[in-house]
Write a protein that holds these residues in place. Structure first.
Motif, PDB file in Angstrom:
ATOM      1  N   UNK A 189      42.156  18.193  45.082  1.00 22.90           N
ATOM      2  CA  UNK A 189      41.884  18.448  43.790  1.00 22.90           C
ATOM      3  C   UNK A 189      40.699  18.020  43.238  1.00 22.90           C
ATOM      4  N   UNK A 190      39.840  18.534  42.445  1.00 22.63           N
ATOM      5  CA  UNK A 190      38.556  18.089  42.158  1.00 22.63           C
ATOM      6  C   UNK A 190      37.405  18.554  42.820  1.00 22.63           C
ATOM      7  N   UNK A 191      37.628  19.200  44.129  1.00 24.41           N
ATOM      8  CA  UNK A 191      36.706  19.644  44.987  1.00 24.41           C
ATOM      9  C   UNK A 191      35.979  20.942  44.296  1.00 24.41           C
ATOM     10  N   UNK A 192      34.699  20.834  44.200  1.00 21.39           N
ATOM     11  CA  UNK A 192      33.987  21.941  43.544  1.00 21.39           C
ATOM     12  C   UNK A 192      34.038  23.162  44.309  1.00 21.39           C
ATOM     13  N   UNK A 193      34.266  24.318  43.828  1.00 27.19           N
ATOM     14  CA  UNK A 193      34.129  25.552  44.567  1.00 27.19           C
ATOM     15  C   UNK A 193      32.780  25.815  44.844  1.00 27.19           C
ATOM     16  N   UNK A 194      32.902  26.689  45.944  1.00 27.11           N
ATOM     17  CA  UNK A 194      31.429  27.584  46.337  1.00 27.11           C
ATOM     18  C   UNK A 194      30.717  28.219  45.393  1.00 27.11           C
ATOM     19  N   UNK A 195      29.587  28.411  45.097  1.00 26.45           N
ATOM     20  CA  UNK A 195      28.904  29.054  44.069  1.00 26.45           C
ATOM     21  C   UNK A 195      29.056  30.548  44.075  1.00 26.45           C
ATOM     22  N   UNK A 196      29.324  31.075  42.987  1.00 21.61           N
ATOM     23  CA  UNK A 196      29.263  32.608  43.040  1.00 21.61           C
ATOM     24  C   UNK A 196      27.862  33.320  43.061  1.00 21.61           C
ATOM     25  N   UNK A 197      27.697  34.492  43.536  1.00 16.37           N
ATOM     26  CA  UNK A 197      26.254  35.010  43.444  1.00 16.37           C
ATOM     27  C   UNK A 197      25.909  35.154  42.151  1.00 16.37           C
ATOM     28  N   UNK A 198      24.646  35.221  41.875  1.00 10.58           N
ATOM     29  CA  UNK A 198      24.090  35.254  40.406  1.00 10.58           C
ATOM     30  C   UNK A 198      24.635  36.300  39.807  1.00 10.58           C
ATOM     31  N   UNK A 199      25.170  35.988  38.692  1.00 14.31           N
ATOM     32  CA  UNK A 199      25.677  37.253  37.726  1.00 14.31           C
ATOM     33  C   UNK A 199      27.028  37.649  37.715  1.00 14.31           C
ATOM     34  N   UNK A 200      27.629  36.961  38.881  1.00 11.77           N
ATOM     35  CA  UNK A 200      29.245  37.147  38.879  1.00 11.77           C
ATOM     36  C   UNK A 200      29.848  36.211  38.150  1.00 11.77           C
ATOM     37  N   UNK A 201      30.810  36.402  37.420  1.00 12.98           N
ATOM     38  CA  UNK A 201      31.845  35.267  36.452  1.00 12.98           C
ATOM     39  C   UNK A 201      33.166  35.376  37.218  1.00 12.98           C
ATOM     40  N   UNK A 202      33.616  34.233  36.995  1.00 13.31           N
ATOM     41  CA  UNK A 202      35.435  33.976  37.355  1.00 13.31           C
ATOM     42  C   UNK A 202      35.985  33.803  36.166  1.00 13.31           C
ATOM     43  N   UNK A 203      37.135  34.297  35.996  1.00 12.16           N
ATOM     44  CA  UNK A 203      38.114  33.892  34.967  1.00 12.16           C
ATOM     45  C   UNK A 203      39.352  33.674  35.613  1.00 12.16           C
ATOM     46  N   UNK A 204      40.348  32.698  35.097  1.00  8.34           N
ATOM     47  CA  UNK A 204      41.513  32.424  35.315  1.00  8.34           C
ATOM     48  C   UNK A 204      42.410  32.093  34.515  1.00  8.34           C
ATOM     49  N   UNK A 205      43.744  32.526  34.731  1.00 10.67           N
ATOM     50  CA  UNK A 205      44.774  32.123  33.606  1.00 10.67           C
ATOM     51  C   UNK A 205      45.963  31.879  34.234  1.00 10.67           C
ATOM     52  N   UNK A 206      47.090  31.259  33.710  1.00 12.25           N
ATOM     53  CA  UNK A 206      48.289  30.869  34.200  1.00 12.25           C
ATOM     54  C   UNK A 206      49.293  31.315  33.449  1.00 12.25           C
ATOM     55  N   UNK A 207      49.897  32.619  33.587  1.00  9.40           N
ATOM     56  CA  UNK A 207      51.142  32.960  32.799  1.00  9.40           C
ATOM     57  C   UNK A 207      52.571  32.802  33.868  1.00  9.40           C
ATOM     58  N   UNK A 208      53.646  31.953  33.130  1.00  6.08           N
ATOM     59  CA  UNK A 208      54.800  32.194  34.073  1.00  6.08           C
ATOM     60  C   UNK A 208      54.545  31.289  35.252  1.00  6.08           C
ATOM     61  N   UNK A 209      53.708  30.301  35.207  1.00 10.94           N
ATOM     62  CA  UNK A 209      53.407  29.586  36.625  1.00 10.94           C
ATOM     63  C   UNK A 209      52.720  30.168  37.552  1.00 10.94           C
ATOM     64  N   UNK A 210      52.152  31.370  37.449  1.00 10.93           N
ATOM     65  CA  UNK A 210      51.373  31.950  38.308  1.00 10.93           C
ATOM     66  C   UNK A 210      50.026  32.062  37.932  1.00 10.93           C
ATOM     67  N   UNK A 211      49.071  31.597  38.754  1.00  6.83           N
ATOM     68  CA  UNK A 211      47.508  31.375  38.520  1.00  6.83           C
ATOM     69  C   UNK A 211      46.850  32.574  39.081  1.00  6.83           C
ATOM     70  N   UNK A 212      46.393  33.525  38.270  1.00  6.14           N
ATOM     71  CA  UNK A 212      45.573  34.451  38.587  1.00  6.14           C
ATOM     72  C   UNK A 212      43.923  34.363  38.088  1.00  6.14           C
ATOM     73  N   UNK A 213      43.318  34.929  39.146  1.00  4.24           N
ATOM     74  CA  UNK A 213      41.695  34.621  39.103  1.00  4.24           C
ATOM     75  C   UNK A 213      41.301  36.194  39.361  1.00  4.24           C
ATOM     76  N   UNK A 214      40.540  36.350  38.547  1.00  4.30           N
ATOM     77  CA  UNK A 214      39.415  37.672  38.690  1.00  4.30           C
ATOM     78  C   UNK A 214      38.227  37.232  38.701  1.00  4.30           C
ATOM     79  N   UNK A 215      37.134  37.908  39.498  1.00  4.69           N
ATOM     80  CA  UNK A 215      35.877  37.806  39.572  1.00  4.69           C
ATOM     81  C   UNK A 215      35.290  39.296  38.927  1.00  4.69           C
ATOM     82  N   UNK A 216      34.334  39.151  38.204  1.00  6.17           N
ATOM     83  CA  UNK A 216      33.607  40.167  37.538  1.00  6.17           C
ATOM     84  C   UNK A 216      32.359  40.283  38.026  1.00  6.17           C
ATOM     85  N   UNK A 217      31.771  41.431  38.122  1.00  2.00           N
ATOM     86  CA  UNK A 217      30.476  41.736  38.625  1.00  2.00           C
ATOM     87  C   UNK A 217      29.235  41.503  37.418  1.00  2.00           C
ATOM     88  N   UNK A 218      27.981  41.449  37.757  1.00  3.29           N
ATOM     89  CA  UNK A 218      27.167  41.293  36.627  1.00  3.29           C
ATOM     90  C   UNK A 218      27.157  42.302  35.684  1.00  3.29           C
TER      91      UNK A 218
END
Length: 221
Positions: free
Chosen positions: A104-133
């Motif tokens: 916990x608290x360890x920083x994640x590796x960096x995404x390539x330039x222009x990429x973005x990550x979004x995450x959300x937690x509905x019903x106890x399940x965390x989902x993460x999506x990476x979107x391209x530039x």
């Protein structure tokens, strides 16, 4: 070591997979678990932590409906030899793998330039999506935490965005999220392609993961 035995890891995987997919609570059987999945291609699955030929044949021969799967932890050639007529291997070869979540608290590796990550937690399940530039889908994954165990699931990278470290970012992000929620062990089911990614991130193979399903015959026109 995250799990004391492979059977312990299987139990954790079944429980977390059901939460991740919104399936029914796994029903305990003398030989393992039954999970009602409720999808056209997979109505239910029987999971056999310690499969043997007699049990596999008995379950398969007692199952007449299509879209009921058997999940075992034996090599494909072993399960193929046990299957009665009308059944075949399904889903391709796989592996049950385990690891410890990122601290916990360890920083994640960096995404390539222009990429973005979004995450959300509905019903106890965390989902993460990476979107391209350009905003298009690039990769996704999700994790379900059940007690002290995290089950990583639905890991996928668009072919056009592979070999850019997106999977490694997702795995770190989700397991670190799981560690914050109290998980001390992580487990997943991997394809041969995914195995290389996970081993590079410190995961290890516990057992083969092989499935079978009833063959649906083509009735013609």
């Amino acid at each position: 070591m995250p799990f004391t035995t492979t059977a312990e890891a299987v139990h954790a995987w079944v429980q977390g997979w059901a939460v991740s997919r919104g399936a029914a609570e796994p029903a305990v059987r003398p030989w393992g678990f039954t999970v009602d999945v409720g999808l056209p291609r997979e109505v239910a699955r029987h999971v056999l932590p310690d499969a043997d030929e007699a049990t596999v044949r008995r379950l398969a021969e007692a199952t007449e409906a299509p879209a009921v799967w058997l999940k075992t932890f034996v090599p494909p050639e072993t399960l193929r030899a046990w299957l009665p007529s009308g059944w075949a291997l399904a889903g391709g070869p796989g592996f049950l793998m385990s690891s410890r979540p990122a601290a916990a608290g360890t920083p994640a590796p960096a995404l390539p330039d222009g990429y973005g990550l979004v995450r959300w937690t509905p019903g106890g399940v965390t989902r993460a999506v990476v979107r391209a530039p350009d905003g298009a889908f690039a990769a996704r994954a999700q994790v379900a935490v059940t007690g002290r165990t995290a089950v990583v699931d639905q890991v996928e990278t668009d072919p056009a965005h592979r070999r850019r470290g997106l999977g490694r970012v997702l795995m770190h992000t989700l397991t670190e999220t799981a560690a914050r929620a109290g998980a001390t062990a992580a487990v997943l089911g991997a394809t041969p392609e995914g195995r290389a990614l996970y081993e590079g991130a410190g995961w290890r193979v516990l057992a083969p993961l092989t499935a079978a399903a009833r063959v649906v015959e083509d009735s013609g026109a």
